[in-house]
Design a protein around this motif. Structure first.
Motif, PDB file in Angstrom:
ATOM      1  N   TRP A 116       0.846  -1.187   0.000  1.00 27.65           N
ATOM      2  CA  TRP A 116       0.000   0.000   0.000  1.00 27.65           C
ATOM      3  C   TRP A 116       0.885   1.243   0.000  1.00 27.65           C
ATOM      4  CZ3 TRP A 116      -0.783  -4.468   2.501  1.00 27.65           C
ATOM      5  CH2 TRP A 116      -2.003  -5.126   2.295  1.00 27.65           C
ATOM      6  N   HIS A 119      -0.582   6.983  -0.533  1.00 29.33           N
ATOM      7  CA  HIS A 119      -1.904   7.511  -0.888  1.00 29.33           C
ATOM      8  C   HIS A 119      -3.033   6.504  -0.635  1.00 29.33           C
ATOM      9  CE1 HIS A 119      -0.962   5.456  -4.717  1.00 29.33           C
ATOM     10  NE2 HIS A 119      -2.268   5.349  -4.843  1.00 29.33           N
ATOM     11  N   ARG A 120      -2.697   5.245  -0.305  1.00 27.92           N
ATOM     12  CA  ARG A 120      -3.722   4.227  -0.008  1.00 27.92           C
ATOM     13  C   ARG A 120      -3.745   3.843   1.475  1.00 27.92           C
ATOM     14  NH1 ARG A 120      -2.979  -0.768  -3.325  1.00 27.92           N
ATOM     15  NH2 ARG A 120      -4.926  -1.321  -2.298  1.00 27.92           N
ATOM     16  N   TRP A 121      -3.057   4.599   2.334  1.00 23.80           N
ATOM     17  CA  TRP A 121      -3.005   4.231   3.749  1.00 23.80           C
ATOM     18  C   TRP A 121      -4.355   4.355   4.441  1.00 23.80           C
ATOM     19  CZ3 TRP A 121       2.331   6.572   5.486  1.00 23.80           C
ATOM     20  CH2 TRP A 121       3.340   5.798   4.920  1.00 23.80           C
ATOM     21  N   ARG A 122      -5.186   5.292   4.027  1.00 19.41           N
ATOM     22  CA  ARG A 122      -6.530   5.392   4.630  1.00 19.41           C
ATOM     23  C   ARG A 122      -7.328   4.130   4.335  1.00 19.41           C
ATOM     24  NH1 ARG A 122      -9.112  10.937   5.576  1.00 19.41           N
ATOM     25  NH2 ARG A 122      -7.287  12.215   5.919  1.00 19.41           N
ATOM     26  N   GLU A 123      -7.230   3.660   3.106  1.00 19.56           N
ATOM     27  CA  GLU A 123      -7.902   2.413   2.733  1.00 19.56           C
ATOM     28  C   GLU A 123      -7.394   1.264   3.603  1.00 19.56           C
ATOM     29  OE1 GLU A 123      -7.409  -0.823  -0.825  1.00 19.56           O
ATOM     30  OE2 GLU A 123      -7.226   1.281  -1.374  1.00 19.56           O
ATOM     31  N   LEU A 124      -6.093   1.184   3.782  1.00 17.05           N
ATOM     32  CA  LEU A 124      -5.510   0.132   4.623  1.00 17.05           C
ATOM     33  C   LEU A 124      -6.010   0.266   6.057  1.00 17.05           C
ATOM     34  CD1 LEU A 124      -3.567  -2.230   5.068  1.00 17.05           C
ATOM     35  CD2 LEU A 124      -1.721  -0.550   5.341  1.00 17.05           C
ATOM     36  N   ASP A 125      -6.069   1.486   6.575  1.00 17.60           N
ATOM     37  CA  ASP A 125      -6.561   1.702   7.929  1.00 17.60           C
ATOM     38  C   ASP A 125      -8.000   1.212   8.069  1.00 17.60           C
ATOM     39  OD1 ASP A 125      -6.296   2.772  10.642  1.00 17.60           O
ATOM     40  OD2 ASP A 125      -7.729   4.286   9.962  1.00 17.60           O
ATOM     41  N   ARG A 126      -8.838   1.469   7.058  1.00 16.00           N
ATOM     42  CA  ARG A 126     -10.227   0.989   7.099  1.00 16.00           C
ATOM     43  C   ARG A 126     -10.272  -0.533   7.100  1.00 16.00           C
ATOM     44  NH1 ARG A 126     -10.953   5.569   3.786  1.00 16.00           N
ATOM     45  NH2 ARG A 126     -10.756   4.352   1.879  1.00 16.00           N
ATOM     46  N   ARG A 127      -9.402  -1.155   6.326  1.00 18.71           N
ATOM     47  CA  ARG A 127      -9.368  -2.625   6.296  1.00 18.71           C
ATOM     48  C   ARG A 127      -8.944  -3.189   7.640  1.00 18.71           C
ATOM     49  NH1 ARG A 127      -6.755  -5.340   1.162  1.00 18.71           N
ATOM     50  NH2 ARG A 127      -7.582  -7.132   2.281  1.00 18.71           N
ATOM     51  N   ARG A 130     -11.922  -2.843   9.918  1.00 17.13           N
ATOM     52  CA  ARG A 130     -12.929  -3.869   9.638  1.00 17.13           C
ATOM     53  C   ARG A 130     -12.468  -5.224  10.153  1.00 17.13           C
ATOM     54  NH1 ARG A 130     -13.330  -1.227   4.667  1.00 17.13           N
ATOM     55  NH2 ARG A 130     -12.140  -2.830   3.613  1.00 17.13           N
TER      56      ARG A 130
END
Length: 186
Positions: A116, A119-127, A130
């Motif tokens: 990741w 720029h995709r760390w927020r997505e990783l944080d959401r994963r 979850r």
């Protein structure tokens, strides 16, 4: 000093090769003179059988000189388990120096496909969130540990340090691995 000595030795070796094979006078032994000499003979060097070697050596020497001149190091640290299904790897944050051309990223230490960029760390944080909410590894804040076990926050920090609890940070908030907390205070 080592980088400078390697640079001088390589420029000298390649200058001597050009002078010998081109039957011309070798340059003065200063770095500037040898670099200028090699630059003047660059077309001939590109056609030489050793062209690949000179490119590799100059690239290696340049990288070594840059590391010596700009000693900022890439920082790496473990941030938790990989979020991809059936992956037993650990996620490692790779934080590049400010002036580095390579981007910072979080990547799995087992599967390079699990990566990741910043720029995709927020997505990783959401994963991760979850995963924690659906029964994956659970991480607790200092306040949660304090309330659940009736400890002061200073004692939570002390216990975390003494018992080497795994931790991760999200901004200014610190999370501790629940299994480590339970082993110490549960």
């Amino acid at each position: 000093m080592d980088a400078r000595d390697v640079l001088r030795a390589r420029l000298l070796a390649w200058s001597d090769l050009v002078a010998a094979e081109q039957s011309c006078a070798a340059p003065d032994r200063s770095v500037d003179a040898m670099a200028a000499f090699l630059h003047r003979h660059a077309h001939w060097l590109c056609a030489h059988a050793a062209a690949g070697d000179i490119v590799a050596e100059i690239a290696e020497t340049t990288a070594k000189a840059k590391r010596a001149a700009y000693p900022h190091r890439t920082r790496k640290f473990r941030v938790g388990g990989c979020v991809e299904p059936q992956c037993d790897g650990s996620l490692v944050a790779v934080i590049q120096p400010h002036e580095q051309l390579l981007p910072s990223e979080v990547r799995c230490d087992i599967d390079p496909e699990h990566s990741w960029p910043a720029h995709r760390w927020r997505e990783l944080d959401r994963r991760v969130g979850r995963q924690n909410a659906t029964g994956g590894d659970r991480w607790l804040t200092v306040v949660e540990v304090s309330k659940l076990w009736g400890l002061s926050t200073s004692n939570v920090y002390r216990l975390a340090s003494v018992n080497s609890w795994r931790r991760r940070a999200n901004g200014r908030r610190v999370y501790y691995y629940e299994a480590d907390v339970l082993q110490s205070v549960g």
